[in-house]
Scaffold this motif. Structure first.
Motif, PDB file in Angstrom:
ATOM      1  N   UNK A 129       0.842  -1.197   0.000  1.00 41.10           N
ATOM      2  CA  UNK A 129       0.000   0.000   0.000  1.00 41.10           C
ATOM      3  C   UNK A 129       0.878   1.248   0.000  1.00 41.10           C
ATOM      4  N   UNK A 130       1.963   1.235   0.763  1.00 41.96           N
ATOM      5  CA  UNK A 130       2.897   2.369   0.772  1.00 41.96           C
ATOM      6  C   UNK A 130       3.442   2.607  -0.640  1.00 41.96           C
ATOM      7  N   UNK A 131       3.844   1.542  -1.287  1.00 38.26           N
ATOM      8  CA  UNK A 131       4.411   1.665  -2.623  1.00 38.26           C
ATOM      9  C   UNK A 131       3.350   2.099  -3.635  1.00 38.26           C
ATOM     10  N   UNK A 132       2.108   1.638  -3.440  1.00 39.80           N
ATOM     11  CA  UNK A 132       1.020   2.061  -4.342  1.00 39.80           C
ATOM     12  C   UNK A 132       0.836   3.566  -4.319  1.00 39.80           C
ATOM     13  N   UNK A 133       0.870   4.156  -3.124  1.00 40.65           N
ATOM     14  CA  UNK A 133       0.662   5.599  -3.070  1.00 40.65           C
ATOM     15  C   UNK A 133       1.850   6.364  -3.637  1.00 40.65           C
ATOM     16  N   UNK A 134       3.039   5.770  -3.644  1.00 41.53           N
ATOM     17  CA  UNK A 134       4.192   6.428  -4.249  1.00 41.53           C
ATOM     18  C   UNK A 134       4.185   6.243  -5.772  1.00 41.53           C
ATOM     19  N   UNK A 135       3.933   5.027  -6.238  1.00 40.34           N
ATOM     20  CA  UNK A 135       3.927   4.758  -7.681  1.00 40.34           C
ATOM     21  C   UNK A 135       2.677   5.288  -8.367  1.00 40.34           C
ATOM     22  N   UNK A 136       1.564   5.357  -7.650  1.00 37.46           N
ATOM     23  CA  UNK A 136       0.275   5.818  -8.173  1.00 37.46           C
ATOM     24  C   UNK A 136      -0.107   5.079  -9.459  1.00 37.46           C
TER      25      UNK A 136
END
Length: 153
Positions: free
Chosen positions: A60-67
């Motif tokens: 989830x952390x990476x999802x918000x960074x990669x969008x």
């Protein structure tokens, strides 16, 4: 708070993908919380006993960074590659939950010095070109020439 604390917090995440919520920018943290709430609701709906089977916190952390805006982009997120079983089962749900936040995430990343699409192309490993796309907050860490020694003289 703010000031030097905010700069220090922002310097580390852009060197690599965030692995915990403490490494997110404030605007990213709000999206993280929204996605966590969505995964909890989905887990309850599906009768999943373990909410992190839908999307681990690191993912989830990476999802918000990669969008990510597509399944292909989502599969580049930690925990969604490989055989892609999690992406097949929960990817459309997560992309739909993330979609309303994409404009604000892109604006936040742009304001933080991340060029459009750069966050999506970052990996946790070293860049193929030293200094390529280095954010202004960590230029010395990224722009060291290959083979440089830490020892002097």
């Amino acid at each position: 708070r703010g000031g030097a604390d905010s700069v220090a917090a922002a310097a580390r995440p852009f060197g690599q993908m965030p692995s915990s919520a403490s490494e997110l920018l404030p605007g990213e943290a709000a999206v993280y919380e929204a996605l966590i709430a969505a995964t909890h609701a989905r887990a309850e709906e599906l009768g999943e006993g373990y909410v992190w089977s839908i999307a681990p916190a690191r993912s989830v952390c990476e999802m918000v960074r990669r969008a990510p805006a597509s399944m292909e982009e989502l599969r580049s997120v930690w925990g969604f590659g490989g055989k892609g079983l999690r992406a097949q089962r929960h990817g459309d749900f997560l992309l739909t939950a993330l979609a309303p936040h994409l404009p604000s995430l892109r604006a936040l990343h742009s304001a933080a010095g991340v060029a459009a699409g750069e966050a999506a192309s970052q990996t946790s490993g070293p860049s193929s070109q030293p200094g390529a796309g280095a954010p202004p907050l960590v230029p010395l860490l990224v722009r060291l020439p290959c083979g440089a020694s830490r020892e002097e003289g």
